[in-house]
Design an enzyme around this catalytic site. Structure first.
Site, mmCIF file in Angstrom:
data_model
loop_
_atom_site.group_PDB
_atom_site.id
_atom_site.type_symbol
_atom_site.label_atom_id
_atom_site.label_comp_id
_atom_site.label_asym_id
_atom_site.label_seq_id
_atom_site.Cartn_x
_atom_site.Cartn_y
_atom_site.Cartn_z
ATOM 1 N N LYS A 1 -19.932 17.332 3.901
ATOM 2 C CA LYS A 1 -18.961 17.611 4.963
ATOM 3 C C LYS A 1 -18.715 16.363 5.810
ATOM 4 C CE LYS A 1 -16.274 19.937 7.637
ATOM 5 N NZ LYS A 1 -14.934 20.287 7.138
ATOM 6 N N SER B 1 0.844 -1.194 0.000
ATOM 7 C CA SER B 1 0.000 0.000 0.000
ATOM 8 C C SER B 1 0.888 1.256 0.000
ATOM 9 C CB SER B 1 -0.945 -0.035 1.199
ATOM 10 O OG SER B 1 -1.973 0.908 1.046
#
Length: 394
Positions: free
Chosen positions: A272, A220
């Site tokens: 948000k 990763s």
């Protein structure tokens, strides 16, 4: 047997109390240090050639007889003296040549004045040449390898040390030098590992050869860093890849409702907060969150493709992890070799310098680190003993 069980339970209680106290003390110290101004450290440099030579000499002293050892040391002293003389001679010749070139350069400057357009073109050409990767030193000159170690966690905590080490190396590195990074990381936070990869990209941008060596894992975010290298080395059983993005979180909304607990969330902006641990997640919010993950994945793939154009990114960007030989077959790495093997081999024709940035630690911080190590050690011992008792009971 009953006495042993009671004693074991008493010991477990004592260890639990001690561990709890250490955790509390460690947390207090760590929290206090977090709010203090970060102390400046220093760059530490270790000559690995000397270290390898000391290891060799120690072993030879044990296996060789005194006469052979004496003869060998006399021969070494003679060779070292001859090398020093040759080096002095070379430096004198270079100094003479340099003074001649300066005189010739001044004469040319006085007789030729280039047009502004030509001067600009020459400057651009020189800038391109300075950025070109030079992998070898001139004949007869030993190369230099700067060795760094990056041991990554989920937050890429070693990032601060890495940026200081790279900055220091770039002050002295020249074309033909090489930077070797011994990298170990299972990945972690996107922004942190993106910045760590950018620190390594500085080395390549400066025209210095960058080699990444992976002995255990570069997955990763760890592979995001590794792919920046000109060459990637991996141990036969090292794990590489995991070119993907993952996010997970529990949701306690139903549990809160069951106990008549309301959770209120206030936001400004449609996205948000897309998903939350305590509120009720909507289908729209989940879809937006998944879309964000897909966008990060696309950026990850583009980054890998930029630095390793020979790699079939679509084939390996599945989130899978591969071991050494399979990673080599897929093009994730360039060669199967451990860092020890590579560095000891290069010690014969290059000067190896291990560069490490060390931060100053005060007594409070040392105590916090000692408490943390104590907790980890006590927990490991307790787990081992519980496992042993479980097997005895069976």
């Amino acid at each position: 047997m009953e006495f042993l069980i009671e004693y074991g339970l008493f010991l477990a209680k004592v260890i639990t109390i001690v561990v709890a106290l250490l955790v509390v003390v460690g947390f207090i110290v760590a929290n206090r240090e977090h709010h203090k101004e970060r102390t400046h450290g220093h760059i530490s440099v270790t000559n690995l050639n000397e270290r390898f030579e000391q290891m060799k000499e120690t072993l030879l002293e044990a296996v060789m007889d005194k006469h052979e050892l004496t003869q060998r040391r006399k021969k070494q002293a003679k060779e070292k003296k001859a090398q020093e003389k040759a080096l002095q001679k070379k430096h004198k010749a270079e100094a003479k040549l340099s003074s001649r070139e300066k005189v010739q350069h001044k004469q040319l400057e006085s007789t030729e004045t280039p047009l502004p357009e030509q001067a600009e073109a020459d400057a651009e050409s020189g800038e391109r040449d300075s950025r070109a990767l030079v992998t070898e030193k001139p004949a007869g000159e030993r190369g230099r390898l700067f060795v760094l170690h990056f041991d990554g966690d989920i937050k890429a905590s070693a990032l601060e040390q890495l940026r200081e080490e790279v900055t220091a190396i770039l002050q002295v590195a020249e074309p033909g030098d090489e930077v070797v990074v011994c990298l170990e990381s299972p990945g972690g936070m996107v922004a942190n590992y993106g910045l760590a990869a950018s620190q390594l990209a500085r080395v390549r941008s400066a025209g210095i050869q960058l080699t990444i060596s992976v002995d255990k894992v570069a997955a990763s975010g760890g592979y995001m860093m590794a792919c920046v290298a000109d060459r990637i080395l991996a141990a036969p059983f090292a794990m590489l890849g995991s070119i993907g993005v993952v996010a997970q979180l529990p949701n306690f909304n139903r549990l809160l409702k069951r106990h008549d607990v309301d959770f209120e969330l206030f936001t400004a902006g449609a996205y948000k907060r897309t998903v939350t641990m305590f509120g009720e997640n909507t289908v729209e919010g989940k879809e937006k969150f998944q879309s964000d993950l897909e966008e990060i994945h696309a950026l990850f793939q583009h980054f890998v493709a930029e630095y390793r154009p020979q790699l079939d990114v679509a084939k390996v960007a599945t989130g899978e992890v591969w071991f050494g030989q399979r990673a080599l077959d897929l093009g994730l790495v360039d060669e199967l070799k451990t860092s020890d093997e590579y560095l000891t081999a290069r010690a014969g024709d290059a000067d190896l310098y291990q560069v490490e940035y060390k931060e100053k630690t005060n007594i409070a911080k040392r105590f916090g680190l000692a408490a943390q190590a104590g907790v980890e050690s006590a927990a490991a011992r307790l787990f081992s003993r519980l496992e042993a008792w479980r097997h005895q009971a069976q």
